[in-house]
Design a protein around this motif. Structure first.
Motif, PDB file in Angstrom:
ATOM      1  N   GLY A  76       0.781  -1.232   0.000  1.00 50.92           N
ATOM      2  CA  GLY A  76       0.000   0.000   0.000  1.00 50.92           C
ATOM      3  C   GLY A  76       0.807   1.273   0.000  1.00 50.92           C
ATOM      4  O   GLY A  76       0.257   2.352  -0.232  1.00 50.92           O
ATOM      5  N   GLY A  77       2.103   1.188   0.288  1.00 49.94           N
ATOM      6  CA  GLY A  77       2.937   2.377   0.295  1.00 49.94           C
ATOM      7  C   GLY A  77       2.728   3.233   1.536  1.00 49.94           C
ATOM      8  O   GLY A  77       2.015   2.870   2.471  1.00 49.94           O
ATOM      9  N   ALA A  78       3.328   4.402   1.518  1.00 48.10           N
ATOM     10  CA  ALA A  78       3.318   5.288   2.688  1.00 48.10           C
ATOM     11  C   ALA A  78       1.924   5.799   3.022  1.00 48.10           C
ATOM     12  O   ALA A  78       1.664   6.215   4.150  1.00 48.10           O
ATOM     13  CB  ALA A  78       4.267   6.466   2.450  1.00 48.10           C
ATOM     14  N   ASP A  79       1.018   5.787   2.028  1.00 47.28           N
ATOM     15  CA  ASP A  79      -0.333   6.307   2.259  1.00 47.28           C
ATOM     16  C   ASP A  79      -1.314   5.212   2.664  1.00 47.28           C
ATOM     17  O   ASP A  79      -2.528   5.411   2.611  1.00 47.28           O
ATOM     18  CB  ASP A  79      -0.849   7.001   0.996  1.00 47.28           C
ATOM     19  CG  ASP A  79      -0.015   8.220   0.633  1.00 47.28           C
ATOM     20  OD1 ASP A  79       0.485   8.879   1.559  1.00 47.28           O
ATOM     21  OD2 ASP A  79       0.133   8.502  -0.570  1.00 47.28           O
ATOM     22  N   ALA A  80      -0.801   4.077   3.082  1.00 44.38           N
ATOM     23  CA  ALA A  80      -1.669   2.955   3.442  1.00 44.38           C
ATOM     24  C   ALA A  80      -2.628   3.343   4.568  1.00 44.38           C
ATOM     25  O   ALA A  80      -2.257   4.027   5.519  1.00 44.38           O
ATOM     26  CB  ALA A  80      -0.821   1.763   3.878  1.00 44.38           C
ATOM     27  N   VAL A  81      -3.862   2.910   4.423  1.00 44.77           N
ATOM     28  CA  VAL A  81      -4.885   3.119   5.447  1.00 44.77           C
ATOM     29  C   VAL A  81      -5.430   1.751   5.837  1.00 44.77           C
ATOM     30  O   VAL A  81      -5.813   0.955   4.975  1.00 44.77           O
ATOM     31  CB  VAL A  81      -6.033   4.016   4.927  1.00 44.77           C
ATOM     32  CG1 VAL A  81      -7.149   4.108   5.959  1.00 44.77           C
ATOM     33  CG2 VAL A  81      -5.503   5.405   4.587  1.00 44.77           C
ATOM     34  N   ALA A  82      -5.458   1.459   7.122  1.00 49.78           N
ATOM     35  CA  ALA A  82      -5.902   0.151   7.594  1.00 49.78           C
ATOM     36  C   ALA A  82      -7.404   0.170   7.864  1.00 49.78           C
ATOM     37  O   ALA A  82      -7.942   1.133   8.408  1.00 49.78           O
ATOM     38  CB  ALA A  82      -5.152  -0.228   8.861  1.00 49.78           C
ATOM     39  N   ASP A  83      -8.070  -0.904   7.496  1.00 44.34           N
ATOM     40  CA  ASP A  83      -9.493  -1.063   7.781  1.00 44.34           C
ATOM     41  C   ASP A  83      -9.620  -1.771   9.129  1.00 44.34           C
ATOM     42  O   ASP A  83      -9.382  -2.970   9.239  1.00 44.34           O
ATOM     43  CB  ASP A  83     -10.148  -1.894   6.678  1.00 44.34           C
ATOM     44  CG  ASP A  83     -11.656  -1.991   6.851  1.00 44.34           C
ATOM     45  OD1 ASP A  83     -12.175  -1.599   7.919  1.00 44.34           O
ATOM     46  OD2 ASP A  83     -12.337  -2.485   5.927  1.00 44.34           O
ATOM     47  N   LEU A  84      -9.972  -1.022  10.156  1.00 45.32           N
ATOM     48  CA  LEU A  84     -10.071  -1.577  11.503  1.00 45.32           C
ATOM     49  C   LEU A  84     -11.514  -1.639  11.981  1.00 45.32           C
ATOM     50  O   LEU A  84     -11.785  -1.688  13.184  1.00 45.32           O
ATOM     51  CB  LEU A  84      -9.236  -0.747  12.480  1.00 45.32           C
ATOM     52  CG  LEU A  84      -7.742  -0.636  12.167  1.00 45.32           C
ATOM     53  CD1 LEU A  84      -7.007   0.044  13.315  1.00 45.32           C
ATOM     54  CD2 LEU A  84      -7.139  -1.999  11.893  1.00 45.32           C
TER      55      LEU A  84
ATOM     56  N   ALA B  15      -6.683   5.235   9.862  1.00 42.28           N
ATOM     57  CA  ALA B  15      -7.462   3.999   9.811  1.00 42.28           C
ATOM     58  C   ALA B  15      -8.918   4.313   9.571  1.00 42.28           C
ATOM     59  O   ALA B  15      -9.424   5.384   9.926  1.00 42.28           O
ATOM     60  CB  ALA B  15      -7.309   3.223  11.118  1.00 42.28           C
ATOM     61  N   CYS B  16      -9.599   3.360   8.953  1.00 45.17           N
ATOM     62  CA  CYS B  16     -11.046   3.412   8.794  1.00 45.17           C
ATOM     63  C   CYS B  16     -11.636   2.665   9.992  1.00 45.17           C
ATOM     64  O   CYS B  16     -11.312   1.495  10.225  1.00 45.17           O
ATOM     65  CB  CYS B  16     -11.448   2.740   7.489  1.00 45.17           C
ATOM     66  SG  CYS B  16     -13.186   2.964   7.069  1.00 45.17           S
ATOM     67  N   LEU B  17     -12.481   3.352  10.776  1.00 44.84           N
ATOM     68  CA  LEU B  17     -12.903   2.827  12.076  1.00 44.84           C
ATOM     69  C   LEU B  17     -14.404   2.845  12.247  1.00 44.84           C
ATOM     70  O   LEU B  17     -15.100   3.675  11.665  1.00 44.84           O
ATOM     71  CB  LEU B  17     -12.286   3.669  13.199  1.00 44.84           C
ATOM     72  CG  LEU B  17     -10.765   3.705  13.296  1.00 44.84           C
ATOM     73  CD1 LEU B  17     -10.317   4.959  14.029  1.00 44.84           C
ATOM     74  CD2 LEU B  17     -10.264   2.469  14.004  1.00 44.84           C
TER      75      LEU B  17
ATOM     76  N   THR C 271      -8.588   0.911   1.471  1.00 50.42           N
ATOM     77  CA  THR C 271      -7.864   0.416   2.637  1.00 50.42           C
ATOM     78  C   THR C 271      -6.965  -0.757   2.285  1.00 50.42           C
ATOM     79  O   THR C 271      -7.134  -1.407   1.260  1.00 50.42           O
ATOM     80  CB  THR C 271      -8.854  -0.040   3.723  1.00 50.42           C
ATOM     81  OG1 THR C 271      -9.762  -0.993   3.165  1.00 50.42           O
ATOM     82  CG2 THR C 271      -9.631   1.134   4.291  1.00 50.42           C
ATOM     83  N   VAL C 272      -6.014  -1.026   3.174  1.00 51.49           N
ATOM     84  CA  VAL C 272      -5.138  -2.173   3.031  1.00 51.49           C
ATOM     85  C   VAL C 272      -5.960  -3.452   3.136  1.00 51.49           C
ATOM     86  O   VAL C 272      -6.810  -3.583   4.008  1.00 51.49           O
ATOM     87  CB  VAL C 272      -4.054  -2.148   4.130  1.00 51.49           C
ATOM     88  CG1 VAL C 272      -3.287  -3.459   4.165  1.00 51.49           C
ATOM     89  CG2 VAL C 272      -3.114  -0.984   3.902  1.00 51.49           C
ATOM     90  N   ASP C 273      -5.696  -4.387   2.247  1.00 51.41           N
ATOM     91  CA  ASP C 273      -6.415  -5.648   2.238  1.00 51.41           C
ATOM     92  C   ASP C 273      -6.183  -6.393   3.556  1.00 51.41           C
ATOM     93  O   ASP C 273      -5.043  -6.646   3.938  1.00 51.41           O
ATOM     94  CB  ASP C 273      -5.898  -6.499   1.069  1.00 51.41           C
ATOM     95  CG  ASP C 273      -6.734  -7.722   0.806  1.00 51.41           C
ATOM     96  OD1 ASP C 273      -7.452  -8.154   1.717  1.00 51.41           O
ATOM     97  OD2 ASP C 273      -6.655  -8.261  -0.312  1.00 51.41           O
ATOM     98  N   PRO C 274      -7.263  -6.749   4.274  1.00 52.39           N
ATOM     99  CA  PRO C 274      -7.071  -7.486   5.540  1.00 52.39           C
ATOM    100  C   PRO C 274      -6.399  -8.837   5.349  1.00 52.39           C
ATOM    101  O   PRO C 274      -5.847  -9.395   6.288  1.00 52.39           O
ATOM    102  CB  PRO C 274      -8.500  -7.638   6.076  1.00 52.39           C
ATOM    103  CG  PRO C 274      -9.384  -7.479   4.888  1.00 52.39           C
ATOM    104  CD  PRO C 274      -8.688  -6.499   4.001  1.00 52.39           C
ATOM    105  N   VAL C 275      -6.445  -9.368   4.129  1.00 52.26           N
ATOM    106  CA  VAL C 275      -5.735 -10.614   3.854  1.00 52.26           C
ATOM    107  C   VAL C 275      -4.247 -10.440   4.130  1.00 52.26           C
ATOM    108  O   VAL C 275      -3.590 -11.304   4.727  1.00 52.26           O
ATOM    109  CB  VAL C 275      -5.974 -11.058   2.392  1.00 52.26           C
ATOM    110  CG1 VAL C 275      -5.004 -12.156   1.984  1.00 52.26           C
ATOM    111  CG2 VAL C 275      -7.406 -11.520   2.211  1.00 52.26           C
TER     112      VAL C 275
END
Length: 236
Positions: free
Chosen positions: A27-35, A59-61, A82-86
Motif C-alpha cells: 500500500g505504500g506510505a499512504d496505506a490506510v488500515a481497515d479496523l 485507519a477506517c474505524l 484500505t489495506v487488504d485485511p488478507v
C-alpha cells in the motif's frame, strides 16, 4: 479471566508485525488500515498499537473504535481505499488471488479449544445430531470445546480437521452449540489437551482456507465472527 478449557482466539503479535510490513509494501506510505468490526475481531487496541509503531497513522474505524485508536495515536478517516485485511492479518490468499511466487503471511489469529473428554466409539454407532457420521470400525472420539454458539460454523462438521499434539484429526458429525466431536483413533490424546482449529505454526496453520470452502464464508467473515464472540489472548 480466560477459561483454560473454553474456546478462545490467540493472536500472535509477531505475525501481526509481519502482516503490517507486507501491507505497507503493497500500500505504500499512504496505506490506510481497515479496523472496522474491532479490526476484524483482532482487537483495535492491539492492531492500532502495531500500526502506529510501523508508521501507519490513519485507519477506517467504527465509531466505538475511534477513542481506542486515538489513544494509540491514529486518526480516523472516512471510508477510503484500505489495506487488504488478507495481507494485514495473514488470512488465506486463495480467495483474493495470490501473486505468483509471493510468500504466505503467517496467520495472526488461531482458534483454540480443549479436549473435554475421550471415549470409545464402536462400529455402527453414530455421533452428534441426526447421526450424520457413523463409525465404520471401532475407534475413539474426543469431545472438544467450541461450537456454532461461538462461531464454529455448523457446515464444518464432517468437512475439516483440527490439530492435537501436532497431528490432524477430523471433526465428525454435526457441530453442536458449544462442542464438536473429533475422531482420534488410537492416538495419545487426553483430557485438557489443547486443540487448534486453525492458525499457529503447525499443520492447522492454513486450515482457515478449508473453512472457507466448507462454509461458503470468507476468511474475513469467519475470523470476525470468532474474534467478536470469544475471549482473546495475545502472545509474542
Amino acid at each position: 479471566m480466560i477459561s483454560p478449557t473454553g474456546p478462545r482466539v490467540r493472536l500472535s503479535r509477531s505475525a501481526l508485525v509481519e502482516g503490517v510490513s507486507r501491507a505497507l509494501e503493497a500500500g505504500g506510505a499512504d496505506a490506510v488500515a481497515d479496523l472496522r468490526r474491532d479490526a476484524y475481531g483482532h482487537g483495535v487496541s492491539l492492531v492500532a498499537d502495531v500500526l502506529v509503531e510501523s508508521g501507519v497513522r490513519a485507519a477506517c474505524l467504527d465509531p466505538e473504535g475511534t477513542e481506542v485508536a486515538s489513544a494509540a495515536g491514529m486518526a480516523a478517516v472516512p471510508d477510503p481505499p484500505t489495506v487488504d485485511p488478507v495481507l494485514l492479518f495473514g488470512l488465506p490468499r486463495a480467495s483474493t488471488g495470490a501473486v505468483a511466487g509471493s510468500q504466505p503471511v503467517r496467520p495472526v489469529m488461531s482458534l483454540i479449544g480443549s479436549v473435554l473428554s475421550v471415549k470409545a466409539l464402536r462400529a455402527g454407532e453414530g455421533v452428534s445430531y441426526n447421526y450424520t457420521h457413523i463409525a465404520h470400525q471401532d475407534t475413539r472420539i474426543a469431545l472438544v470445546s467450541g461450537g456454532f454458539g461461538q462461531g464454529v460454523a455448523r457446515a464444518l462438521g464432517n468437512q475439516v480437521s483440527v490439530e492435537i499434539r501436532g497431528a490432524l484429526y477430523p471433526i465428525v458429525g454435526r457441530v453442536a452449540m458449544d462442542v464438536c466431536v473429533v475422531d482420534i483413533g488410537d492416538a495419545d490424546v487426553a483430557r485438557s489437551d489443547e486443540v487448534i482449529y486453525f492458525g499457529g505454526e503447525g499443520p492447522a496453520g492454513p486450515a482457515l482456507a478449508t473453512w472457507e470452502a466448507a462454509s461458503g464464508l470468507t476468511a474475513a467473515e469467519l475470523v470476525c465472527a470468532l474474534g467478536l464472540r470469544l475471549p482473546r489472548e495475545v502472545i509474542a
